[in-house]
Scaffold this motif. Structure first.
Motif, PDB file in Angstrom:
ATOM      1  N   GLU A  14       0.842  -1.200   0.000  1.00 36.84           N
ATOM      2  CA  GLU A  14       0.000   0.000   0.000  1.00 36.84           C
ATOM      3  C   GLU A  14       0.876   1.249   0.000  1.00 36.84           C
ATOM      4  O   GLU A  14       1.888   1.314   0.691  1.00 36.84           O
ATOM      5  CB  GLU A  14      -0.967  -0.010   1.185  1.00 36.84           C
ATOM      6  CG  GLU A  14      -0.276  -0.022   2.534  1.00 36.84           C
ATOM      7  CD  GLU A  14      -1.244  -0.127   3.699  1.00 36.84           C
ATOM      8  OE1 GLU A  14      -2.299   0.535   3.680  1.00 36.84           O
ATOM      9  OE2 GLU A  14      -0.928  -0.872   4.643  1.00 36.84           O
ATOM     10  N   ARG A  15       0.473   2.231  -0.794  1.00 33.20           N
ATOM     11  CA  ARG A  15       1.202   3.498  -0.884  1.00 33.20           C
ATOM     12  C   ARG A  15       0.545   4.531   0.012  1.00 33.20           C
ATOM     13  O   ARG A  15      -0.675   4.603   0.082  1.00 33.20           O
ATOM     14  CB  ARG A  15       1.209   4.002  -2.326  1.00 33.20           C
ATOM     15  CG  ARG A  15       1.940   3.091  -3.279  1.00 33.20           C
ATOM     16  CD  ARG A  15       1.816   3.598  -4.719  1.00 33.20           C
ATOM     17  NE  ARG A  15       2.542   2.753  -5.638  1.00 33.20           N
ATOM     18  CZ  ARG A  15       3.831   2.891  -5.913  1.00 33.20           C
ATOM     19  NH1 ARG A  15       4.520   3.847  -5.359  1.00 33.20           N
ATOM     20  NH2 ARG A  15       4.431   2.070  -6.756  1.00 33.20           N
ATOM     21  N   TYR A  16       1.377   5.325   0.665  1.00 38.16           N
ATOM     22  CA  TYR A  16       0.846   6.382   1.527  1.00 38.16           C
ATOM     23  C   TYR A  16       1.873   7.501   1.643  1.00 38.16           C
ATOM     24  O   TYR A  16       3.071   7.294   1.477  1.00 38.16           O
ATOM     25  CB  TYR A  16       0.470   5.835   2.913  1.00 38.16           C
ATOM     26  CG  TYR A  16       1.633   5.236   3.673  1.00 38.16           C
ATOM     27  CD1 TYR A  16       2.301   5.968   4.650  1.00 38.16           C
ATOM     28  CD2 TYR A  16       2.051   3.932   3.431  1.00 38.16           C
ATOM     29  CE1 TYR A  16       3.364   5.416   5.344  1.00 38.16           C
ATOM     30  CE2 TYR A  16       3.113   3.373   4.116  1.00 38.16           C
ATOM     31  CZ  TYR A  16       3.754   4.127   5.083  1.00 38.16           C
ATOM     32  OH  TYR A  16       4.809   3.590   5.769  1.00 38.16           O
ATOM     33  N   ARG A  17       1.372   8.705   1.916  1.00 33.27           N
ATOM     34  CA  ARG A  17       2.251   9.868   2.075  1.00 33.27           C
ATOM     35  C   ARG A  17       2.679   9.983   3.527  1.00 33.27           C
ATOM     36  O   ARG A  17       1.898   9.746   4.444  1.00 33.27           O
ATOM     37  CB  ARG A  17       1.520  11.132   1.635  1.00 33.27           C
ATOM     38  CG  ARG A  17       1.326  11.223   0.139  1.00 33.27           C
ATOM     39  CD  ARG A  17       0.545  12.465  -0.191  1.00 33.27           C
ATOM     40  NE  ARG A  17      -0.735  12.412   0.501  1.00 33.27           N
ATOM     41  CZ  ARG A  17      -1.906  12.577  -0.077  1.00 33.27           C
ATOM     42  NH1 ARG A  17      -1.986  12.853  -1.348  1.00 33.27           N
ATOM     43  NH2 ARG A  17      -3.014  12.514   0.621  1.00 33.27           N
ATOM     44  N   SER A 179       1.106   8.562   9.586  1.00 36.51           N
ATOM     45  CA  SER A 179       0.260   9.040   8.496  1.00 36.51           C
ATOM     46  C   SER A 179      -1.179   8.641   8.786  1.00 36.51           C
ATOM     47  O   SER A 179      -1.445   7.492   9.132  1.00 36.51           O
ATOM     48  CB  SER A 179       0.718   8.409   7.170  1.00 36.51           C
ATOM     49  OG  SER A 179      -0.216   8.664   6.145  1.00 36.51           O
ATOM     50  N   GLU A 181      -3.292   8.410   6.508  1.00 41.15           N
ATOM     51  CA  GLU A 181      -3.656   7.554   5.373  1.00 41.15           C
ATOM     52  C   GLU A 181      -3.420   6.084   5.685  1.00 41.15           C
ATOM     53  O   GLU A 181      -4.071   5.221   5.115  1.00 41.15           O
ATOM     54  CB  GLU A 181      -2.818   7.904   4.131  1.00 41.15           C
ATOM     55  CG  GLU A 181      -3.176   9.190   3.481  1.00 41.15           C
ATOM     56  CD  GLU A 181      -2.323   9.442   2.245  1.00 41.15           C
ATOM     57  OE1 GLU A 181      -1.753   8.488   1.682  1.00 41.15           O
ATOM     58  OE2 GLU A 181      -2.213  10.618   1.855  1.00 41.15           O
ATOM     59  N   ARG A 182      -2.471   5.806   6.566  1.00 39.72           N
ATOM     60  CA  ARG A 182      -2.125   4.407   6.839  1.00 39.72           C
ATOM     61  C   ARG A 182      -2.433   4.035   8.279  1.00 39.72           C
ATOM     62  O   ARG A 182      -3.485   3.504   8.581  1.00 39.72           O
ATOM     63  CB  ARG A 182      -0.655   4.148   6.510  1.00 39.72           C
ATOM     64  CG  ARG A 182      -0.265   2.705   6.731  1.00 39.72           C
ATOM     65  CD  ARG A 182       1.161   2.425   6.277  1.00 39.72           C
ATOM     66  NE  ARG A 182       1.470   1.027   6.410  1.00 39.72           N
ATOM     67  CZ  ARG A 182       2.250   0.523   7.362  1.00 39.72           C
ATOM     68  NH1 ARG A 182       2.798   1.299   8.251  1.00 39.72           N
ATOM     69  NH2 ARG A 182       2.483  -0.769   7.421  1.00 39.72           N
ATOM     70  N   ASN A 185      -5.648   5.646   9.918  1.00 43.14           N
ATOM     71  CA  ASN A 185      -6.875   5.080   9.357  1.00 43.14           C
ATOM     72  C   ASN A 185      -7.098   3.661   9.869  1.00 43.14           C
ATOM     73  O   ASN A 185      -8.230   3.277  10.200  1.00 43.14           O
ATOM     74  CB  ASN A 185      -6.808   5.101   7.832  1.00 43.14           C
ATOM     75  CG  ASN A 185      -8.127   4.734   7.209  1.00 43.14           C
ATOM     76  OD1 ASN A 185      -9.171   5.269   7.571  1.00 43.14           O
ATOM     77  ND2 ASN A 185      -8.101   3.796   6.276  1.00 43.14           N
TER      78      ASN A 185
END
Length: 199
Positions: A14-17, A179, A181-182, A185
């Motif tokens: 998984e990609r995340y900023r 993050s 996002e990761r 979440n």
């Protein structure tokens, strides 16, 4: 993406900023000692020079001409390895060793200096930016995390399976996740499932 924010890929793909909030903590994303060798991207001076053009130094002014010599690459990696001891100690509220602090102090001799570009009237780095100057900028940033206004805000992600370190720039000083996002979440999803399963 804003300079200093990096796109990472988890072991699951998984990609995340991720914005570590600090140049020295950002440098740690280029690899490191032991288990971090698998993330190494600074295989050549040119590769690390390219990486720096997307670093948070570019928030001040673009870095168009970065030149790192092989000896400077080795010195930057030594500093990075030192950060792998200093930053976790700071996150735990511990004092870094005298030897590590001495290495940070010795690295601050030169730093790049921005100038006003006479044509554009904007800030620009005086070219070329050397590896020695980059070392100085990273060491100076790390010293700011150890002492001064920025001390006491290095954190480790609260997720059990994540060890990313970041400088907490939040107003409240209670950032928990590398993050949202990761890890943030995933924590929200777990908390939601726990609530719904208990009702």
């Amino acid at each position: 993406m804003t300079p200093g924010t990096r796109l990472l890929v988890s072991a699951q793909g998984e990609r995340y900023r991720f914005d570590p909030g600090s140049l020295s903590l950002e440098l740690m994303l280029t690899g490191g000692p032991g288990p971090y060798e698998r993330y190494e991207i600074a295989h050549t001076p040119a590769a690390l020079a390219e990486w720096f053009t997307g670093s948070r130094l570019a928030l001040t002014a673009p870095l168009p001409d970065v030149r790192i010599r092989p000896a400077e690459l080795a010195a930057l990696k030594e500093l990075r390895d030192t950060l792998y001891r200093v930053a976790p100690a700071l996150a735990r509220g511990e004092a870094p060793s005298d030897d590590d602090l001495a290495l940070l102090n010795s690295g601050t001799a030169k730093t790049p200096r921005p100038l006003v570009d006479l044509k554009t009237r904007r800030l620009a780095w005086a070219p070329p930016v050397t590896g020695e100057q980059l070392l100085g900028a990273v060491a100076r940033d790390a010293i700011g995390l150890v002492a001064g206004d920025r001390s006491g805000r290095v954190r480790e992600c609260s997720a059990d399976d994540c060890h990313l370190l970041f400088f907490d720039t939040s107003r409240s000083g209670n950032r928990r996740w590398c993050s949202m996002e990761r890890c943030g979440n995933r924590a929200k999803i777990r908390a939601y499932r726990a609530r719904t399963e208990s009702t």
